[in-house]
Write a protein that holds these residues in place. Structure first.
Motif, PDB file in Angstrom:
ATOM      1  N   ARG A 167      58.615  34.595  25.823  1.00  0.00           N
ATOM      2  CA  ARG A 167      58.262  35.010  27.188  1.00  0.00           C
ATOM      3  C   ARG A 167      58.567  36.483  27.414  1.00  0.00           C
ATOM      4  NH1 ARG A 167      61.645  31.557  30.765  1.00  0.00           N
ATOM      5  NH2 ARG A 167      60.506  32.475  32.507  1.00  0.00           N
ATOM      6  N   VAL A 210      56.260  39.614  28.547  1.00  0.00           N
ATOM      7  CA  VAL A 210      56.548  40.633  29.559  1.00  0.00           C
ATOM      8  C   VAL A 210      56.202  42.020  29.030  1.00  0.00           C
ATOM      9  CG1 VAL A 210      58.429  41.824  30.752  1.00  0.00           C
ATOM     10  CG2 VAL A 210      58.304  39.320  30.806  1.00  0.00           C
ATOM     11  N   GLU A 249      52.530  42.557  29.022  1.00  0.00           N
ATOM     12  CA  GLU A 249      52.018  42.841  30.360  1.00  0.00           C
ATOM     13  C   GLU A 249      52.341  44.265  30.800  1.00  0.00           C
ATOM     14  OE1 GLU A 249      50.125  41.027  32.567  1.00  0.00           O
ATOM     15  OE2 GLU A 249      49.786  39.788  30.790  1.00  0.00           O
ATOM     16  N   LEU A 261      59.989  39.127  36.405  1.00  0.00           N
ATOM     17  CA  LEU A 261      59.030  39.274  35.322  1.00  0.00           C
ATOM     18  C   LEU A 261      58.967  38.017  34.458  1.00  0.00           C
ATOM     19  CD1 LEU A 261      59.779  42.925  34.097  1.00  0.00           C
ATOM     20  CD2 LEU A 261      57.845  42.168  35.494  1.00  0.00           C
ATOM     21  N   ALA A 284      55.982  34.888  33.358  1.00  0.00           N
ATOM     22  CA  ALA A 284      55.520  35.369  32.049  1.00  0.00           C
ATOM     23  C   ALA A 284      54.961  34.236  31.207  1.00  0.00           C
ATOM     24  CB  ALA A 284      56.663  36.051  31.313  1.00  0.00           C
TER      25      ALA A 284
END
Length: 547
Positions: free
Chosen positions: A58, A62, A65, A181, A185
């Motif tokens: 995950r 993040v 992204e 975040l 995620a």
């Protein structure tokens, strides 16, 4: 061929060409059936290997992204918490380069690390947010600041949320709460990386100037965990590890992250600075089997008022083995610890550049006062100034080789050439090797020395002392105290008369500007300092006075 060369030649590493070491650690645990087993103990709770695997993916999501590209640096200034593993493994999983540093440094030190690494993301605790924001105008590469709020203060307190002020939110670089975040995620697949691709940097302590970023590859963790953790120490899933040395140091990283994860064991994380009381509490509460510290910390534990009571109460009864590194372990201290606890303490030597321990005593092969023998996968030489092997019992320079060695220092070409001689790493330590192949520490090749496992730069201490109006000249050298531990002594030529009041004032002045391990143990007043014809201080003559 000597015995260490034999073992070096016999070791065959089996890492594949295509290797993402974060994936190997996280998915390897799952493949071995350890998913439900405890990977981390933190504040009375447990984190499973499956949860570490999930959080790693995950956090890589993040970074995806946030548009972090492959091989861009992600600076991690976090204490020992599960968030450190999430960030470190997540960055490597993503294909970027993890750069861990100490979150408890003086605030003016962070600009160097952020600028030198050109980090695009800084992962920090709440108390560093304002510092990084203030520096950001001079850091064109920095795009994001990600904040993990546990713990909220350097002493382990709760985050008060002050960093979430309107004038900081929406600033450039962008400021993010890590919890927000991660909540939304989506786990990212591991990046396709090569075994010889940079995975992380570890900064040296800066003992000879500015810290140097040692560039480590994906396969370095494989080699260090396999050679030390599994083949030398025989670590397994039932072992519980606790390290007084922190994750942002090479020693602590191996103790609490890659060796336990490689072997299926669990690590106890304590976010606060280590003390005899909180380490004893953690050992007892978590039934720790493997404990790691520097020699001065073992001495501090035995000197603590609660040590005898802890022994009587059986608080160390779970311990199977202790490890010491960071500085030489005096034989009397080794003997005292083993006599008091009944637990062997294994002295060894490692380095940031080699990632972990490469010469060590073994559980069934302890030679108090020595660093032991090279472990499987590593070879060592003691050489003269021309690089030729010296005879047994002759002091020379220690050179080491092993496949966990860094490829060099970031942006430090000359330093790299001096440290890496073909396959050999020049440690900067003076050693002798006896006829049985045991290595004995003799000191540093230069004027540096360690206190509490950390390098002391004499010039740094001298500069601070020279700020005092009562000091005309000063030289700081290494000595040993009455416990056999390394300490610093300052030889001072005073401006006026020398007395106890001035000595106390100088110690107070040093303590106000330096970390505690840098403050000299003793102030000695002299009429003049010995010098060469060119005006250089002859430090060896001062050291001789302390013998």
């Amino acid at each position: 061929m000597n015995s260490s060369a034999d073992e070096f030649a016999q070791y065959q590493s089996s890492y594949p060409q295509e290797l993402n070491i974060a994936q190997r650690l996280a998915d390897g645990a799952m493949a071995n059936g350890w998913g439900k087993r405890t990977a981390l103990h933190y504040r009375g709770a447990q984190v499973s290997f499956a949860e570490v695997r999930e959080d790693t993916g995950r956090f890589a999501g993040v970074l995806s992204e946030l548009k972090v590209a492959a091989e861009q640096r992600v600076l991690i200034a976090l204490p020992d918490t599960p968030a450190f593993l999430t960030s470190f493994l997540g960055a490597i999983w993503h294909g970027s380069v993890a750069v861990p540093i100490n979150p408890y440094l003086p605030l003016d030190r962070y600009e160097f690390f952020l600028r030198d690494s050109r980090a695009v993301v800084a992962i920090v605790p709440p108390w560093l947010v304002c510092t990084v924001i203030e520096l950001s105008a001079r850091l064109p590469a920095l795009q994001h600041i990600v904040v993990f709020c546990d713990p909220g203060t350097p002493t382990g307190g709760t985050d008060d949320g002050d960093w979430k002020t309107p004038n900081l939110i929406g600033s450039s670089p962008r400021l993010h709460d890590a919890a927000d975040l991660l909540e939304g995620a989506i786990a990212a697949p591991p990046a396709s990386t090569n075994c010889d691709e940079p995975a992380f940097w570890l900064y040296t302590s800066g003992s000879t100037g500015l810290p140097k970023g040692a560039i480590h590859l994906h396969h370095d963790i494989w080699v260090a965990a396999d050679c030390w953790g599994q083949r030398t120490m025989g670590m397994g899933p039932d072992h519980v590890h606790l390290s007084a040395s922190k994750l942002y140091f090479a020693y602590g990283l191996g103790n609490s992250l890659h060796c336990p994860m490689w072997s299926g064991g669990s690590a106890v994380l304590v976010e606060k600075r280590p003390t005899p009381s909180n380490m004893t509490e953690a050992i007892a509460a978590n039934k720790v089997t493997h404990f790691y510290a520097v020699p001065s910390f073992y001495n501090a534990m035995m000197a603590d008022d609660g040590f005898s009571a802890a022994i009587a109460a059986g608080l160390y009864s779970s311990l199977e083995v202790c490890v010491s590194a960071g500085e030489a372990l005096p034989a009397p201290l080794c003997d005292r610890w083993m006599k008091a606890t009944g637990v062997p303490v294994l002295d060894g030597i490692g380095s940031t550049e080699l990632l972990h321990i490469f010469i060590a005593n073994r559980p069934n092969d302890i030679r108090p006062g020595s660093s032991g023998r090279p472990i499987l996968g590593y070879d060592a030489r003691v050489v003269d100034e021309d690089g030729n092997d010296v005879s047994p019992e002759v002091v020379g320079d220690l050179w080491v080789r092993g496949d966990s060695a860094c490829i060099g220092y970031w942006n430090r070409h000359e330093a790299t050439k001096q440290a890496l001689r073909g396959k050999w790493f020049v440690t900067g330590d003076k050693y002798r090797v006896d006829s049985e192949g045991y290595y004995w520490y003799a000191g540093r090749a230069d004027d540096m020395f360690k206190v509490h496992g950390q390098w002391v730069s004499p010039s740094q201490v001298e500069s601070v002392l020279l700020e005092h109006e009562g000091v005309r000249e000063v030289a700081v050298v290494a000595a040993t105290d009455d416990r056999g531990l390394s300490c610093g002594v300052a030889f001072v030529v005073p401006v006026g008369s020398a007395n106890k009041a001035l000595a106390a004032a100088l110690s107070e002045h040093a303590a106000g500007s330096l970390s505690s391990y840098l403050v000299p143990e003793t102030i000695k007043f002299v009429d003049e300092l010995p010098k060469t014809s060119t005006g250089k201080i002859q430090r060896y003559l001062l050291r001789n006075q302390m013998e």
